[in-house]
Design an enzyme around this catalytic site. Structure first.
Site, mmCIF file in Angstrom:
data_model
loop_
_atom_site.group_PDB
_atom_site.id
_atom_site.type_symbol
_atom_site.label_atom_id
_atom_site.label_comp_id
_atom_site.label_asym_id
_atom_site.label_seq_id
_atom_site.Cartn_x
_atom_site.Cartn_y
_atom_site.Cartn_z
ATOM 1 N N HIS A 148 0.872 -1.205 0.000
ATOM 2 C CA HIS A 148 0.000 0.000 0.000
ATOM 3 C C HIS A 148 0.894 1.235 0.000
ATOM 4 C CE1 HIS A 148 -3.799 2.192 1.436
ATOM 5 N NE2 HIS A 148 -2.880 3.120 1.197
ATOM 6 N N HIS A 193 1.575 5.451 -1.771
ATOM 7 C CA HIS A 193 1.218 6.597 -2.623
ATOM 8 C C HIS A 193 2.487 7.192 -3.219
ATOM 9 C CE1 HIS A 193 -2.918 6.744 -1.006
ATOM 10 N NE2 HIS A 193 -2.326 6.262 0.069
ATOM 11 N N PHE A 194 2.527 7.262 -4.536
ATOM 12 C CA PHE A 194 3.685 7.846 -5.232
ATOM 13 C C PHE A 194 3.393 9.253 -5.745
ATOM 14 C CE2 PHE A 194 5.919 3.713 -6.829
ATOM 15 C CZ PHE A 194 6.903 3.835 -5.863
ATOM 16 N N ARG A 195 2.106 9.612 -5.885
ATOM 17 C CA ARG A 195 1.727 10.860 -6.572
ATOM 18 C C ARG A 195 2.162 10.777 -8.034
ATOM 19 N NH1 ARG A 195 -1.170 11.045 -2.205
ATOM 20 N NH2 ARG A 195 -0.178 11.970 -0.387
ATOM 21 N N ASN A 237 -5.126 7.435 -6.096
ATOM 22 C CA ASN A 237 -5.818 8.692 -5.767
ATOM 23 C C ASN A 237 -5.045 9.923 -6.253
ATOM 24 O OD1 ASN A 237 -3.853 8.181 -3.754
ATOM 25 N ND2 ASN A 237 -4.963 9.382 -2.233
ATOM 26 N N LYS A 262 -9.333 -0.147 -5.738
ATOM 27 C CA LYS A 262 -9.386 0.503 -4.423
ATOM 28 C C LYS A 262 -10.735 1.160 -4.191
ATOM 29 C CE LYS A 262 -7.779 2.301 -0.571
ATOM 30 N NZ LYS A 262 -6.683 3.211 -0.290
ATOM 31 N N HIS A 289 -10.390 1.364 1.858
ATOM 32 C CA HIS A 289 -10.171 2.387 2.891
ATOM 33 C C HIS A 289 -11.391 2.300 3.800
ATOM 34 C CE1 HIS A 289 -8.559 6.335 4.410
ATOM 35 N NE2 HIS A 289 -9.741 6.246 5.002
ATOM 36 N N HIS A 298 -4.533 -0.373 5.940
ATOM 37 C CA HIS A 298 -4.019 0.417 7.067
ATOM 38 C C HIS A 298 -4.921 0.376 8.303
ATOM 39 C CE1 HIS A 298 -6.763 3.192 5.113
ATOM 40 N NE2 HIS A 298 -5.900 3.540 4.186
ATOM 41 N N LEU A 347 -4.638 9.457 7.830
ATOM 42 C CA LEU A 347 -5.975 8.852 7.914
ATOM 43 C C LEU A 347 -5.905 7.387 7.517
ATOM 44 C CD1 LEU A 347 -8.121 11.721 6.381
ATOM 45 C CD2 LEU A 347 -8.226 10.866 8.726
ATOM 46 N N ASP A 377 1.558 2.761 3.429
ATOM 47 C CA ASP A 377 0.700 3.941 3.227
ATOM 48 C C ASP A 377 1.544 5.212 3.193
ATOM 49 O OD1 ASP A 377 -1.626 5.281 2.673
ATOM 50 O OD2 ASP A 377 -2.275 5.422 4.759
ATOM 51 N N ALA A 435 -3.506 15.114 5.341
ATOM 52 C CA ALA A 435 -3.334 13.822 6.010
ATOM 53 C C ALA A 435 -2.329 12.990 5.232
ATOM 54 C CB ALA A 435 -4.670 13.090 6.059
#
Ligand code: DOR
Ligand code: ZN
Length: 345
Positions: free
Chosen positions: A14, A16-18, A42, A100, A137, A175, A220, A248, A264
């Site tokens: 899990h 996030h790379f953007r 996201n 997701k 989530h 998470h 979060l 995360d 967050a």
């Protein structure tokens, strides 16, 4: 005392790379430690089609430093109008590893998320039939519900129904932050698992609120009471294959965190393994680390275990107060602290 630990190369289930410059700046931190990572969708706009995911995957691969072997595993951002055919095609073409579920407005860039789980029942049915993993989530967004209760409430309102109505669907409760979620996962069949972040093994909610507001400890779902942190430690170190590593890691620049409305997300990628390992060490559970970090996740996803190994050694590792990123800086998780393990090779 064990001073060296050699394990199969781990994966991050899990992350996030953007995109763009931030992505190019953060990918090397993950590629240094992990063989694969489940990349969250996201972005703005979110990654909702196989075509978008394939293009995003190429951009990530182009940011992997030469000499590193790293495979991004892509996810589809579910919306009220996700097309089950596109999702199934993307999965069978090897683009999507999972999808997701963000309840609409639960967290960063989730405005396009699912407004009512009932709306994606045809998608879940298809995912169950095709063996596509659902990453969840698990927080309700109802303003009546206290932010510290939103995960436990999600179990009652949605998780129980999802596992009842789709008994073969593979579900990852992402998470998890509560004893309630750990117990729920343990009570289900082997098609239900959970990821646990490093921060939720290290901090409880005091770390966010005592001695002034601590924005770098805010993510979060928010950290909960100490009893929950201890339950998560127990689950992670238990050897139960339902629990595996998912950082995360969620990069936000310092200016976005230290603001009147701070974002967050905790950027833990730079020292993720070292962070997890110090928690396992404190629990006297080094022998359970390889399962959590390198075996359980791939078994759940039905992917091969990595062949290479990684060696960690006991050493004092000072974590910098900040790291340069995109003409600015970002504060890493454990900033200013000294960790007890480092990656030797
Ligand atoms: O703290 C978080 N940050 N939680 C999430 O669910 C999303 C993430 C992000 O993308 O920043
Ligand atoms: Zn996330």
């Amino acid at each position: 005392m064990t001073d060296m630990l050699t394990i199969r190369r781990p994966d991050d289930w899990h992350l996030h790379f953007r995109d763009g410059e931030v992505m190019r700046g953060v990918v090397p931190y993950t590629a240094r430690q992990f063989a694969r990572a489940i990349v969250m969708p996201n972005l703005s706009p979110p990654v909702t089609t196989a075509e978008m995911a394939a293009a995003y995957r190429e951009r990530i691969l182009a940011a992997v430093p030469e000499g590193e072997r790293f495979t991004p595993l892509m996810t589809c951002y579910l919306t009220d109008t996700t097309d089950p055919d596109d999702l199934a095609r993307g999965a069978s073409a090897g683009v999507f590893t999972a999808a997701k579920l963000y309840p609409a407005n639960a967290t960063t860039n989730s405005a396009h998320g699912v407004s009512d789980v009932a709306k994606i029942y045809p998608v879940l049915e298809r995912m169950e039939a095709e063996g596509i993993v659902l990453c969840v989530h698990g927080e309700v967004t109802d303003h009546q519900i206290d932010v510290f209760d939103r995960e436990a409430e999600f179990i009652e309102r949605h998780m129980r129904a999802i596992v009842r109505d789709f008994p073969k669907l593979k579900v990852v409760f992402e998470h998890i932050t509560t004893a309630d979620a750990a117990i729920f996962v343990m009570e289900q069949g082997e098609n239900v698992a959970a990821t646990i972040t490093p921060q939720h093994l290290h901090i409880n909610r005091n770390a966010m609120l005592v001695g002034g507001i601590q924005p770098h400890n805010y993510c979060l779902p928010v950290a909960k009471r100490e009893t929950h942190r201890l339950a998560l430690r127990k689950a992670a170190t238990s050897g139960n294959p339902k629990f595996f590593l998912g950082t995360d890691s969620a990069p936000h620049l310092r200016s976005a965190k230290e603001s009147s409305c701070g974002c967050a997300g905790i950027f833990n990628a730079p020292y993720a393994l070292e962070s997890y390992l110090s928690a396992f060490d404190e629990e006297g559970a080094l022998d359970a680390f390889e399962g959590f970090a390198s075996l359980h996740g791939s078994a759940f996803y039905g992917l091969p275990v990595n062949k290479e190994t990684i060696t960690l050694e006991r050493a004092e590792v000072p974590v910098p107060e900040s790291l340069p990123l995109v003409d600015e800086e970002i504060v890493p998780w454990h900033a200013g602290q000294v960790l007890g393990w480092r990656i030797a090779s």
